[in-house]
Scaffold this motif. Structure first.
Motif, PDB file in Angstrom:
ATOM      1  N   GLY A   1      -3.296   6.770   7.293  1.00 13.46           N
ATOM      2  CA  GLY A   1      -2.394   7.754   7.858  1.00 13.46           C
ATOM      3  C   GLY A   1      -0.949   7.703   7.369  1.00 13.46           C
ATOM      4  N   THR A   2      -0.530   6.565   6.796  1.00 17.06           N
ATOM      5  CA  THR A   2       0.894   6.415   6.463  1.00 17.06           C
ATOM      6  C   THR A   2       1.358   7.456   5.438  1.00 17.06           C
ATOM      7  OG1 THR A   2       0.576   4.065   6.824  1.00 17.06           O
ATOM      8  CG2 THR A   2       2.641   4.711   5.797  1.00 17.06           C
TER       9      THR A   2
ATOM     10  N   TYR B   1      -0.131   8.402  15.666  1.00 16.34           N
ATOM     11  CA  TYR B   1      -1.215   9.344  15.390  1.00 16.34           C
ATOM     12  C   TYR B   1      -2.542   8.664  15.656  1.00 16.34           C
ATOM     13  CZ  TYR B   1      -0.821   6.597  11.134  1.00 16.34           C
ATOM     14  OH  TYR B   1      -0.705   5.533  10.265  1.00 16.34           O
TER      15      TYR B   1
ATOM     16  N   GLU C   1     -16.585   2.502   1.557  1.00 17.53           N
ATOM     17  CA  GLU C   1     -16.795   1.054   1.476  1.00 17.53           C
ATOM     18  C   GLU C   1     -18.256   0.772   1.764  1.00 17.53           C
ATOM     19  OE1 GLU C   1     -13.472  -1.552   2.787  1.00 17.53           O
ATOM     20  OE2 GLU C   1     -13.175   0.023   4.264  1.00 17.53           O
TER      21      GLU C   1
ATOM     22  N   GLY D   1     -18.457  -3.316  11.944  1.00 17.18           N
ATOM     23  CA  GLY D   1     -16.995  -3.264  11.926  1.00 17.18           C
ATOM     24  C   GLY D   1     -16.400  -2.618  10.692  1.00 17.18           C
TER      25      GLY D   1
ATOM     26  N   PHE E   1     -14.051   5.978   9.932  1.00 18.24           N
ATOM     27  CA  PHE E   1     -13.636   5.125  11.044  1.00 18.24           C
ATOM     28  C   PHE E   1     -12.384   5.743  11.653  1.00 18.24           C
ATOM     29  CE2 PHE E   1     -10.011   3.165   8.867  1.00 18.24           C
ATOM     30  CZ  PHE E   1     -10.321   3.433   7.540  1.00 18.24           C
TER      31      PHE E   1
ATOM     32  N   GLN F   1      -8.490   5.326  13.415  1.00 19.47           N
ATOM     33  CA  GLN F   1      -7.298   4.485  13.573  1.00 19.47           C
ATOM     34  C   GLN F   1      -6.356   5.098  14.601  1.00 19.47           C
ATOM     35  OE1 GLN F   1      -5.245   4.280   9.790  1.00 19.47           O
ATOM     36  NE2 GLN F   1      -6.372   2.455   9.122  1.00 19.47           N
TER      37      GLN F   1
ATOM     38  N   TYR G   1       2.464  -0.203  -0.879  1.00 16.67           N
ATOM     39  CA  TYR G   1       3.793   0.274  -0.476  1.00 16.67           C
ATOM     40  C   TYR G   1       4.611  -0.715   0.346  1.00 16.67           C
ATOM     41  CZ  TYR G   1       0.745   2.152   3.353  1.00 16.67           C
ATOM     42  OH  TYR G   1      -0.196   2.324   4.332  1.00 16.67           O
TER      43      TYR G   1
ATOM     44  N   THR H   1     -10.033  -8.140  11.045  1.00 14.70           N
ATOM     45  CA  THR H   1      -8.675  -7.618  11.218  1.00 14.70           C
ATOM     46  C   THR H   1      -8.718  -6.386  12.111  1.00 14.70           C
ATOM     47  OG1 THR H   1      -8.167  -8.386   9.003  1.00 14.70           O
ATOM     48  CG2 THR H   1      -6.574  -6.903  10.013  1.00 14.70           C
TER      49      THR H   1
ATOM     50  N   CYS I   1      -5.825  -4.975  13.551  1.00  9.88           N
ATOM     51  CA  CYS I   1      -4.582  -4.203  13.517  1.00  9.88           C
ATOM     52  C   CYS I   1      -3.735  -4.768  12.381  1.00  9.88           C
ATOM     53  CB  CYS I   1      -3.857  -4.385  14.855  1.00  9.88           C
ATOM     54  SG  CYS I   1      -2.206  -3.668  14.936  1.00  9.88           S
TER      55      CYS I   1
ATOM     56  N   GLY J   1      -0.275  -4.013   9.402  1.00 10.83           N
ATOM     57  CA  GLY J   1       0.786  -3.131   8.933  1.00 10.83           C
ATOM     58  C   GLY J   1       1.940  -3.890   8.343  1.00 10.83           C
TER      59      GLY J   1
ATOM     60  N   GLY K   1       5.402   0.228  10.046  1.00 10.89           N
ATOM     61  CA  GLY K   1       4.322   0.746  10.896  1.00 10.89           C
ATOM     62  C   GLY K   1       3.094  -0.129  10.849  1.00 10.89           C
TER      63      GLY K   1
ATOM     64  N   MET L   1      -4.361   0.382  13.895  1.00  8.10           N
ATOM     65  CA  MET L   1      -5.453  -0.451  14.413  1.00  8.10           C
ATOM     66  C   MET L   1      -6.767   0.301  14.299  1.00  8.10           C
ATOM     67  SD  MET L   1      -4.042  -0.796  18.226  1.00  8.10           S
ATOM     68  CE  MET L   1      -2.877   0.378  18.845  1.00  8.10           C
TER      69      MET L   1
HETATM   70  P1  HAM Z   1      -5.338  -0.976   6.680  1.00 12.76           P
HETATM   71  O1  HAM Z   1      -5.183  -2.457   6.737  1.00 12.76           O
HETATM   72  O2  HAM Z   1      -5.982  -0.406   5.480  1.00 12.76           O
HETATM   73  O3  HAM Z   1      -3.880  -0.395   6.843  1.00 12.76           O
HETATM   74  O4  HAM Z   1      -6.115  -0.473   7.955  1.00 12.76           O
HETATM   75  C1  HAM Z   1      -5.658  -0.761   9.267  1.00 12.76           C
HETATM   76  C2  HAM Z   1      -6.822  -1.122  10.165  1.00 12.76           C
HETATM   77  O5  HAM Z   1      -7.808  -0.086  10.148  1.00 12.76           O
HETATM   78  C3  HAM Z   1      -7.591  -2.363   9.750  1.00 12.76           C
HETATM   79  O6  HAM Z   1      -6.946  -3.529  10.195  1.00 12.76           O
HETATM   80  C4  HAM Z   1      -8.916  -2.153  10.471  1.00 12.76           C
HETATM   81  O7  HAM Z   1      -8.798  -2.521  11.833  1.00 12.76           O
HETATM   82  C5  HAM Z   1      -9.096  -0.651  10.366  1.00 12.76           C
HETATM   83  N1  HAM Z   1      -9.995  -0.325   9.231  1.00 12.76           N
HETATM   84  C6  HAM Z   1      -9.665  -0.221   7.923  1.00 12.76           C
HETATM   85  N2  HAM Z   1     -10.750   0.086   7.183  1.00 12.76           N
HETATM   86  C7  HAM Z   1     -11.792   0.193   8.043  1.00 12.76           C
HETATM   87  C8  HAM Z   1     -13.184   0.503   7.900  1.00 12.76           C
HETATM   88  N3  HAM Z   1     -13.727   0.799   6.713  1.00 12.76           N
HETATM   89  N4  HAM Z   1     -13.969   0.519   9.020  1.00 12.76           N
HETATM   90  C9  HAM Z   1     -13.428   0.232  10.241  1.00 12.76           C
HETATM   91  N5  HAM Z   1     -12.128  -0.048  10.431  1.00 12.76           N
HETATM   92  C10 HAM Z   1     -11.310  -0.084   9.349  1.00 12.76           C
HETATM   93  C11 HAM Z   1      -3.585   0.934   6.839  1.00 12.76           C
HETATM   94  O8  HAM Z   1      -4.409   1.820   6.890  1.00 12.76           O
HETATM   95  C12 HAM Z   1      -2.085   1.211   6.863  1.00 12.76           C
HETATM   96  N6  HAM Z   1      -1.894   2.669   6.791  1.00 12.76           N
HETATM   97  C13 HAM Z   1      -1.457   0.625   8.103  1.00 12.76           C
HETATM   98  C14 HAM Z   1       0.015   0.892   8.184  1.00 12.76           C
HETATM   99  C15 HAM Z   1       0.629   1.860   8.887  1.00 12.76           C
HETATM  100  N7  HAM Z   1       0.940   0.225   7.519  1.00 12.76           N
HETATM  101  C16 HAM Z   1       2.117   0.762   7.793  1.00 12.76           C
HETATM  102  N8  HAM Z   1       1.933   1.776   8.607  1.00 12.76           N
END
Ligand code: HAM
Length: 429
Positions: free
Chosen positions: A84-85, A108, A116, A121, A126, A128, A264, A282, A284, A286, A305, A308
């Protein structure tokens, strides 16, 4: 015979028996974010592919191999958002709502898509809940993000099962100096690195720190440490964050190998991890991304940001049996009516009661049926009380009021007094 249609692998239906827990989770987060002064933003699910390439980074797993990308009928390359970022940054820039240093604290919720390998999990669609804050550059706001998640874990009853990992990646300059030192070190061990790390060494060397390969991990013990290359500003920022977490009493561990899979980030990065979910621990994650807005064509604008994963957190509530009792009961009162006249009177009566008690969960029997079958449905609904309208009740303009759980005799209540009577019996959510 035609093959029956099925959902796409890794994309799940969330069935009616699961949605109460989802709504409990999402409702708890939404209330908390309201209380901390965050405002909701809703972005489209599809964006131009270029947006994700430019923000997440060309040589990340997400962009290299996980995006759902397609050409639309105009020949534009579009992508189902993997996170979402990027879209949030695009939206604030497009609408000019971070201009002139305006602070924005946004959140959001919604589906994200990554191709993947599905497992417990980890899914291809999925969900967020994410937060993004713009134009605040101090460690105080980094701390606020962590503090509010800490409160959330407390409210959900899972605080003891999660652990906070922290690191600082420094500014892009200090990270550049560290990258050089790491590449120089790893190049002297090139033949001993696993294949993936050899590739990453060329494309995205910091990601080697993330390796799961035991031999490469062993080599990394003697590698230069990121902390030794941190610039003074980032070091002070990190100290400021730690002091605030200490002040609130939030435990954390510093993980110098935490680099995150998206390009980023700068300065603070963090992850909340658990050992209750197996490999996908994991819940949550960021960090800060002070260079991203500028990189996307805006004025320099600090940002921080996290997001989760709702599936993982719902799974945790189930695993730890943190399911509040009240969310499993979805009906307070079930109205049974026998015969057409009673059905019509029952319908009108139910609407009058709903006018007076808007939060009452009142279910009116549909599909008629015998006394026995309607009673069975009332019981199965989980309702606390059944309301009964038959010939006798119609004649006296009353309704039979029968407790379905526990003690108490059936009573007759006048139609006009019904709402007031229900209000005294039922604690409404
Ligand atoms: P991310 O680590 O890619 O960060 O994803 C955040 C969380 O989304 C993960 O810790 C996990 O809980 C969940 N998640 C990711 N991929 C999957 C999946 N394939 N299935 C289930 N859950 C998943 C971000 O997305 C960044 N945009 C976070 C952020 C916001 N950083 C700064 N602002």
């Amino acid at each position: 015979m035609s093959k029956s249609l099925q959902a796409i692998r890794g994309m799940n239906d969330i069935l009616p028996e699961q949605t109460p827990l989802w709504r409990h989770f999402e409702g708890t987060v939404a209330r908390l974010l309201d209380n901390y002064g965050y405002k909701q933003i809703r972005m489209p699910i599809v964006e131009f592919t270029e947006l994700f390439k430019r923000s997440i980074g060309e040589v990340t797993d997400i962009v290299e191999k996980e995006m759902y990308t397609f050409d639309d009928r105009n020949g534009d390359s579009l992508t189902l958002r993997p996170e979402g970022t990027a879209a949030c940054v695009r939206a604030v820039l497009e609408h000019g709502i971070t201009g002139g240093g305006q602070v924005q604290k946004l959140w959001y919720v919604g589906p994200m898509f990554r191709h993947e390998r599905p497992q417990k999990g980890r899914y291809r669609q999925f969900h967020q809940i994410g937060l993004e804050v713009f134009n605040l550059d101090g460690p105080d706001i980094d701390a606020e993000l962590i503090v509010l998640t800490w409160r959330l874990w407390g409210e959900l009853g899972i605080r003891d099962a999660v652990k906070l990992e922290l690191n600082s990646l420094g500014t892009s300059e200090s990270r550049g100096r560290y990258r050089e030192a790491l590449v120089a070190f790893l190049s002297t061990h090139l033949d001993k690195l696993d294949e993936d790390s050899q590739r990453r060494l060329k494309t995205n060397p910091l990601r080697v720190l993330d390796t799961k390969n035991a031999d490469t991990q062993a080599i990394l013990t003697d590698a230069p440490k990121m902390a030794d290359y941190l610039d003074e500003e980032s070091r002070l920022h990190f100290e400021g964050l730690k002091a605030r977490l200490d002040a609130v009493g939030i435990p954390y561990v510093i993980n110098p190998k935490l680099v995150r899979g998206l390009d980023y980030y700068s300065k603070t990065v963090f992850e909340w991890v658990t050992d209750k979910l197996g490999a996908q621990g994991t819940v949550c994650a960021g960090g800060r991304y002070d260079g991203l807005v500028e990189q996307m064509g805006g004025k320099p604008t600090p940002g921080v940001g996290f997001a989760m994963g709702i599936e993982r957190l719902v799974l945790m509530l189930e695993t730890l049996e943190q399911i509040p009792e009240e969310i499993s009961r979805q009906v307070d009162v079930y109205l049974c009516a026998f015969g057409e006249a009673a059905e019509l009177a029952g319908l009108a009566l139910a609407e009058r009661v709903r006018d007076q008690l808007p939060n009452l969960r009142l279910q009116v029997n549909a599909g008629a049926g015998s006394f026995k079958s309607q009673f069975k449905k009332a019981d199965k609904s989980g309702a606390l009380y059944a309301l009964i309208l038959g010939d006798d009740e119609m004649a006296q303009q009353v309704v039979g009021f029968k407790p379905l759980r526990g003690q108490g005799e059936q009573q007759s209540i006048a139609w006009d007094a019904l709402a007031a009577h229900l209000a005294t019996c039922i604690v409404q959510g």
